[in-house]
Design an enzyme around this catalytic site. Structure first.
Site, PDB file in Angstrom:
ATOM      1  N   HIS A  20      35.996  41.134  38.731  1.00 20.66           N
ATOM      2  CA  HIS A  20      35.597  40.943  40.125  1.00 20.66           C
ATOM      3  C   HIS A  20      34.378  40.022  40.228  1.00 20.66           C
ATOM      4  O   HIS A  20      33.347  40.305  39.602  1.00 20.66           O
ATOM      5  CB  HIS A  20      35.270  42.286  40.778  1.00 20.66           C
ATOM      6  CG  HIS A  20      36.451  43.199  40.873  1.00 20.66           C
ATOM      7  ND1 HIS A  20      36.934  43.902  39.784  1.00 20.66           N
ATOM      8  CD2 HIS A  20      37.257  43.518  41.920  1.00 20.66           C
ATOM      9  CE1 HIS A  20      37.989  44.617  40.151  1.00 20.66           C
ATOM     10  NE2 HIS A  20      38.210  44.405  41.442  1.00 20.66           N
ATOM     11  N   ASP A  38      38.838  39.148  41.547  1.00 17.95           N
ATOM     12  CA  ASP A  38      39.050  39.598  42.925  1.00 17.95           C
ATOM     13  C   ASP A  38      37.744  39.591  43.725  1.00 17.95           C
ATOM     14  O   ASP A  38      36.664  39.778  43.161  1.00 17.95           O
ATOM     15  CB  ASP A  38      39.592  41.030  42.938  1.00 17.95           C
ATOM     16  CG  ASP A  38      41.023  41.138  42.451  1.00 17.95           C
ATOM     17  OD1 ASP A  38      41.589  40.124  42.011  1.00 17.95           O
ATOM     18  OD2 ASP A  38      41.564  42.261  42.504  1.00 17.95           O
TER      19      ASP A  38
END
Length: 211
Positions: free
Chosen positions: A180, A33
């Site tokens: 992430h 992400d």
């Protein structure tokens, strides 16, 4: 309190969201992400290539517009792009109209890199925040993807060794794992990702994009 694995009741409350995927063998779905950014996404791509792994990148639209060459490299290496809103906004702090515009603007940025005509459009809400109204709106055009395993690599107070330990404990067939490719997560990610990939390879897992 950290929930590294999704509480059992959430898939019952939101059954149309993908929390994990049905598989017949040892398959894990990697997701990243908040990118793409050159400082971190390049590292992720190098590691994935080294281990012949595929992943889904839930991208922030403004990063796609800033760094299209990085996004193009993601696609060229066989990974998938997903929608993470244009400015990484929280659903609970925006009107329905404003949130919808964020999603649409991000999809425009994605389609510049990799047109999604005829293919599944994937969406992950920033911070995992959704309302029932958001979900009804999104389901018309997107498959909403959350996770079964959250690494918390973005948490600077979490030692990388514990981050890795908790993430490895959540690995099981069909798991959707969140990492992430962001500056905030970089320290933990650089420690966790190569060890996670090596662990999965050793156990015979295939690492794939969500589909």
């Amino acid at each position: 309190m950290r929930f590294h694995q999704t509480p059992f009741f959430l898939p019952w409350v939101f059954p149309k969201i993908w929390w994990k995927r049905p598989v017949t063998g040892k398959v894990v779905f990697l997701t990243f992400d908040d990118g793409p950014i050159p400082e971190v996404t390049e590292f992720v791509l190098e590691q994935l290539e080294l281990f012949k792994a595929k992943a889904t990148f839930f991208c922030v639209g403004e990063n796609l517009d800033k760094y299209p060459h990085i996004a193009q490299k993601v696609v060229a290496q066989g990974h998938t792009l997903g929608n993470h809103t244009y400015h990484h906004v929280k659903a609970w702090q925006n009107t329905m109209a404003a949130y919808q515009q964020e999603v649409l603007a991000c999809q425009v940025a994605i389609d510049k890199i990799s047109p999604t005509v005829g293919s599944q459009k994937l969406f992950r809400p920033p911070h995992g925040q959704l309302t029932f109204k958001n979900l009804r709106m999104l389901e018309k055009d997107f498959q909403v993807v959350l996770w079964s395993a959250l690494s918390y690599d973005f948490d600077a107070t979490l030692p990388p060794e514990i981050c890795l330990q908790k993430t490895l404990a959540a690995i099981k067939p069909g798991a959707i794992v969140v990492l992430h490719d962001s500056l905030k997560a970089e320290k933990n990610l650089r420690y966790v990702l190569p060890r996670l990939l090596a662990h999965c390879q050793k156990l015979g897992y295939s690492l794939q994009a969500v589909a």
